[in-house]
Design a protein around this motif. Structure first.
Motif, PDB file in Angstrom:
ATOM      1  N   GLU A 182       0.808  -1.215   0.000  1.00 48.20           N
ATOM      2  CA  GLU A 182       0.000   0.000   0.000  1.00 48.20           C
ATOM      3  C   GLU A 182       0.844   1.268   0.000  1.00 48.20           C
ATOM      4  N   MET A 183       2.174   1.145   0.303  1.00 50.98           N
ATOM      5  CA  MET A 183       2.944   2.375   0.443  1.00 50.98           C
ATOM      6  C   MET A 183       4.399   2.279   0.001  1.00 50.98           C
ATOM      7  N   ASP A 184       4.991   1.093  -0.075  1.00 56.87           N
ATOM      8  CA  ASP A 184       6.432   1.001  -0.280  1.00 56.87           C
ATOM      9  C   ASP A 184       6.765   0.505  -1.684  1.00 56.87           C
ATOM     10  N   THR A 185       7.862   1.023  -2.245  1.00 58.97           N
ATOM     11  CA  THR A 185       8.291   0.610  -3.580  1.00 58.97           C
ATOM     12  C   THR A 185       9.813   0.521  -3.645  1.00 58.97           C
ATOM     13  N   CYS A 186      10.278  -0.092  -4.722  1.00 58.51           N
ATOM     14  CA  CYS A 186      11.703  -0.095  -5.052  1.00 58.51           C
ATOM     15  C   CYS A 186      11.818   0.132  -6.559  1.00 58.51           C
ATOM     16  N   ILE A 187      13.043   0.188  -7.062  1.00 65.43           N
ATOM     17  CA  ILE A 187      13.221   0.593  -8.460  1.00 65.43           C
ATOM     18  C   ILE A 187      14.371  -0.169  -9.112  1.00 65.43           C
ATOM     19  N   ILE A 188      14.193  -0.460 -10.406  1.00 57.27           N
ATOM     20  CA  ILE A 188      15.265  -0.963 -11.263  1.00 57.27           C
ATOM     21  C   ILE A 188      15.519   0.096 -12.327  1.00 57.27           C
ATOM     22  N   VAL A 189      16.766   0.519 -12.451  1.00 52.73           N
ATOM     23  CA  VAL A 189      17.168   1.447 -13.498  1.00 52.73           C
ATOM     24  C   VAL A 189      18.066   0.693 -14.465  1.00 52.73           C
ATOM     25  N   GLU A 190      17.794   0.830 -15.754  1.00 53.92           N
ATOM     26  CA  GLU A 190      18.627   0.163 -16.761  1.00 53.92           C
ATOM     27  C   GLU A 190      19.176   1.194 -17.736  1.00 53.92           C
ATOM     28  N   TYR A 191      20.482   1.152 -17.928  1.00 52.77           N
ATOM     29  CA  TYR A 191      21.145   2.033 -18.881  1.00 52.77           C
ATOM     30  C   TYR A 191      22.043   1.190 -19.777  1.00 52.77           C
ATOM     31  N   LYS A 192      21.766   1.219 -21.080  1.00 49.70           N
ATOM     32  CA  LYS A 192      22.530   0.440 -22.062  1.00 49.70           C
ATOM     33  C   LYS A 192      22.664  -1.019 -21.642  1.00 49.70           C
ATOM     34  N   HIS A 194      22.594  -2.297 -18.672  1.00 46.24           N
ATOM     35  CA  HIS A 194      23.159  -2.498 -17.330  1.00 46.24           C
ATOM     36  C   HIS A 194      22.105  -2.127 -16.291  1.00 46.24           C
ATOM     37  N   MET A 195      21.870  -3.029 -15.331  1.00 45.98           N
ATOM     38  CA  MET A 195      20.809  -2.825 -14.345  1.00 45.98           C
ATOM     39  C   MET A 195      21.359  -2.363 -12.999  1.00 45.98           C
ATOM     40  N   ILE A 196      20.655  -1.381 -12.422  1.00 48.05           N
ATOM     41  CA  ILE A 196      20.900  -0.909 -11.058  1.00 48.05           C
ATOM     42  C   ILE A 196      19.625  -1.166 -10.272  1.00 48.05           C
ATOM     43  N   LEU A 197      19.738  -1.952  -9.209  1.00 46.84           N
ATOM     44  CA  LEU A 197      18.597  -2.303  -8.357  1.00 46.84           C
ATOM     45  C   LEU A 197      18.711  -1.559  -7.038  1.00 46.84           C
ATOM     46  N   ASN A 198      17.663  -0.802  -6.715  1.00 42.01           N
ATOM     47  CA  ASN A 198      17.611  -0.080  -5.445  1.00 42.01           C
ATOM     48  C   ASN A 198      16.384  -0.563  -4.685  1.00 42.01           C
ATOM     49  N   THR A 199      16.585  -1.410  -3.664  1.00 44.24           N
ATOM     50  CA  THR A 199      15.456  -1.953  -2.908  1.00 44.24           C
ATOM     51  C   THR A 199      14.986  -1.007  -1.806  1.00 44.24           C
ATOM     52  N   VAL A 200      15.733   0.050  -1.541  1.00 45.08           N
ATOM     53  CA  VAL A 200      15.387   1.091  -0.558  1.00 45.08           C
ATOM     54  C   VAL A 200      14.992   0.426   0.769  1.00 45.08           C
ATOM     55  N   ASP A 201      13.771   0.709   1.276  1.00 43.96           N
ATOM     56  CA  ASP A 201      13.334   0.195   2.578  1.00 43.96           C
ATOM     57  C   ASP A 201      12.418  -1.015   2.469  1.00 43.96           C
ATOM     58  N   LEU A 210      13.624 -11.002  -7.402  1.00 44.88           N
ATOM     59  CA  LEU A 210      14.453  -9.888  -7.847  1.00 44.88           C
ATOM     60  C   LEU A 210      15.443 -10.370  -8.898  1.00 44.88           C
ATOM     61  N   PRO A 211      15.894  -9.465  -9.749  1.00 46.76           N
ATOM     62  CA  PRO A 211      16.843  -9.878 -10.789  1.00 46.76           C
ATOM     63  C   PRO A 211      18.209 -10.209 -10.192  1.00 46.76           C
ATOM     64  N   PRO A 212      18.771 -11.350 -10.547  1.00 37.14           N
ATOM     65  CA  PRO A 212      20.119 -11.691 -10.062  1.00 37.14           C
ATOM     66  C   PRO A 212      21.185 -11.023 -10.924  1.00 37.14           C
ATOM     67  N   ASN A 213      22.365 -10.942 -10.362  1.00 31.41           N
ATOM     68  CA  ASN A 213      23.557 -10.498 -11.098  1.00 31.41           C
ATOM     69  C   ASN A 213      23.432  -9.098 -11.689  1.00 31.41           C
ATOM     70  N   VAL A 214      22.691  -8.220 -10.997  1.00 28.87           N
ATOM     71  CA  VAL A 214      22.632  -6.842 -11.473  1.00 28.87           C
ATOM     72  C   VAL A 214      24.012  -6.212 -11.325  1.00 28.87           C
ATOM     73  N   ASP A 215      24.215  -5.115 -12.014  1.00 25.17           N
ATOM     74  CA  ASP A 215      25.526  -4.469 -11.975  1.00 25.17           C
ATOM     75  C   ASP A 215      25.767  -3.733 -10.661  1.00 25.17           C
ATOM     76  N   LEU A 216      24.700  -3.131 -10.112  1.00 25.46           N
ATOM     77  CA  LEU A 216      24.802  -2.443  -8.828  1.00 25.46           C
ATOM     78  C   LEU A 216      23.518  -2.668  -8.054  1.00 25.46           C
ATOM     79  N   MET A 217      23.648  -3.048  -6.794  1.00 27.66           N
ATOM     80  CA  MET A 217      22.498  -3.194  -5.902  1.00 27.66           C
ATOM     81  C   MET A 217      22.694  -2.284  -4.704  1.00 27.66           C
ATOM     82  N   MET A 218      21.626  -1.596  -4.318  1.00 27.37           N
ATOM     83  CA  MET A 218      21.652  -0.744  -3.136  1.00 27.37           C
ATOM     84  C   MET A 218      20.497  -1.129  -2.228  1.00 27.37           C
TER      85      MET A 218
END
Length: 514
Positions: A182-192, A194-201, A210-218
């Motif tokens: 109801e309130m929380d989200t996370c984000i995947i950003v892809e550039y060329k 390459h995936m950046i996964l930000n699971t936040v809170d 979730l996608p494995p082997n992303v280039d950067l996870m936060m």
């Protein structure tokens, strides 16, 4: 089937189940899709400097993706959760320019350490048309925008699990949390590619898929964000019990985050979204007894369990060059540190400005009329639940104020008894700092400002966590605040009639005596 509360943790109400006509139970298995697999793109080698990730503070990251700058969760000034949380790290000196110079902003959820109206006030003055993206949660992220008086004109609410194209090389996708959809989200950003996964809170982002082997996870790392058990008193809630509980929970969180990283094996991992401190002097008890994990602790555990994952512990102004890190994980040039004289930790906060603003609510006219209590809880709309809550207005040390309100709310029928009912019932006693409580009431804010902000003290009998109650007051209150103008109009009229009647009675009494 029997529902059993987890040991030594939150005790929750028994889960409600739906019985079918034949007496059976229907079980629902959550099996979310892997939407990031739609329209796959092959990775293109990144050039040095092409993708850079700069840490500003707490959960705020600036991503340079080619010519585009993408900013996450800008909390860069002021407190969060009323006056309970303050920034631990000093943001870079040019944070205003970076905030207003971004091309787009992602805000993960409505908690004020991610959705910071004091920060967005700066943006609204300089770039009110900044494209801001949020997920389509049932509780709108910007539900409080109108009341905040912050002017933003380009807020985009996007559906979950669908690529949002920024340009030919850059796209992103917002996913919901499986525990707090109801309130929380996370984000995947892809550039060329390459995936950046930000699971936040997120507690269980995308239901655990979730996608494995992303280039950067936060992800977050710290813990210590809940009012439980630090704000509880009575019964088992001694300082020693709390200390043991906190130690256990911190260890659990570290192990969970490390196991998640080990299972996903990102190429680079960065812990963030935990750099806050209970800085106000009145919250010294919380600060001393609520230690948190450090990013260094988590990265050390990951280095031990998954040594193939490169870890990055950010400091304000530090920059990760993702292209260099991917080309050679051992390349020290992949991380650029700020100058050695850069101030890392804050040593002063603008307490006066923000705390005074909240304390001004104490003198609001509505509180001169006791009828505000009935009006407020009728507006809130929570009822038909066998819980009696006693609310006590207190000073800074949680001592009841002689002239403060002290009242009972019986949520079984939304009445306000003078004493506790004789029937069996659950009971909560809430001691709330008067300035924050009245500020929350006056503005129709969620009770997270009290609970997560450590601005109350709680005793419960029996020692049970009432999920329905807390979830409602933390996420379910009406989107529009109470109509206090209408309340005052009625209250003043009633008081005027009562005063006239009293004066007439006094005149009549005086005449009869003569």
């Amino acid at each position: 089937m029997k529902y059993v509360n987890p040991p030594d943790s939150f005790m929750q109400d028994e889960l409600e189940v739906e019985v079918l006509e034949d007496g059976g139970l229907q079980l629902l298995e959550l099996n979310p899709e892997d939407p990031w697999l739609s329209d796959p793109r092959e990775p293109v080698e990144l050039q040095p400097g092409e993708v850079q990730v700069k840490y500003l503070t707490h959960a705020c990251m600036e991503l340079k993706l080619g010519q585009c700058k993408f900013l996450f969760d800008p909390w860069l000034q002021g407190p969060a959760f009323a006056r309970g949380w303050w920034l631990l790290h000093e943001p870079p000196a040019d944070w205003r320019e970076r905030l207003c110079g971004a091309d787009l902003v992602y805000i993960s959820h409505m908690h004020s350490d991610h959705l910071s109206f004091p920060t967005l006030e700066v943006l609204s003055e300089r770039r009110p048309d900044m494209p801001i993206y949020v997920g389509d949660t049932s509780r709108p992220v910007f539900w409080y925008l109108e009341q905040s008086r912050v002017k933003l004109t380009n807020i985009n609410v996007v559906p979950f699990g669908i690529w949002q194209n920024v340009n030919e090389h850059l796209r992103f996708m917002i996913l919901m949390d499986g525990v707090h959809p109801e309130m929380d989200t996370c984000i995947i950003v892809e550039y060329k590619g390459h995936m950046i996964l930000n699971t936040v809170d997120c507690t269980r982002p995308n239901g655990g898929r979730l996608p494995p082997n992303v280039d950067l996870m936060m992800s977050d790392f710290a813990g210590g964000a809940s009012g439980f058990p630090m704000t509880f008193y009575g019964g088992k809630y001694t300082d020693s019990w709390k200390a043991q509980f906190v130690r256990t929970e911190r260890k659990k969180l570290l192990n969970y985050k490390a196991s998640l990283v080990k299972s996903l094996l990102p190429k680079v991992f960065c812990p963030f979204a935990g750099y806050f401190v209970e800085a106000h002097p009145s919250d010294g008890y919380i600060k001393e007894t609520n230690p948190k994990n450090t990013a260094t602790d988590l990265n050390a555990l990951i280095n031990k369990q998954a040594p193939e994952v490169r870890t990055w512990t950010p400091v304000p102004g530090a920059v990760l060059d993702l292209g260099l890190a991917l080309r050679d994980p051992t390349d020290s040039r992949a991380v650029t540190l700020p100058p050695t004289d850069t101030k890392v930790y804050k040593d002063s906060w603008d307490f006066e400005r923000y705390v005074s603003e909240q304390n001004r609510a104490v003198g609001a006219e509505i509180f001169t009329f006791p009828g505000w209590i009935r009006f407020y809880y009728a507006w809130a709309g929570f009822t038909d639940y066998n819980l009696v809550v006693r609310v006590i207005e207190t000073d800074e040390d949680f001592e009841p104020l002689p002239n403060g309100y002290d009242y009972l709310v019986d949520f079984s029928d939304l009445t306000f008894p003078a004493i506790r009912p004789a029937r069996d019932h659950a009971y909560l006693e809430l001691k709330n700092r008067i300035g924050v409580m009245r500020w929350v009431v006056l503005n129709g804010r969620l009770w997270d400002d009290l609970y997560i902000g450590f601005q109350n003290r709680i005793r419960r009998d029996p020692d049970i966590y009432h999920h329905k109650f807390w979830n409602y007051f933390q996420t379910g209150l009406p989107l529009q605040g109470p109509d206090w103008d209408q309340f005052l109009k009625t209250a003043r009229s009633t008081e005027s009639k009562d005063l006239t009647q009293n004066q007439t009675s006094e005149v009549n009494r005086s005449c009869s005596l003569q």
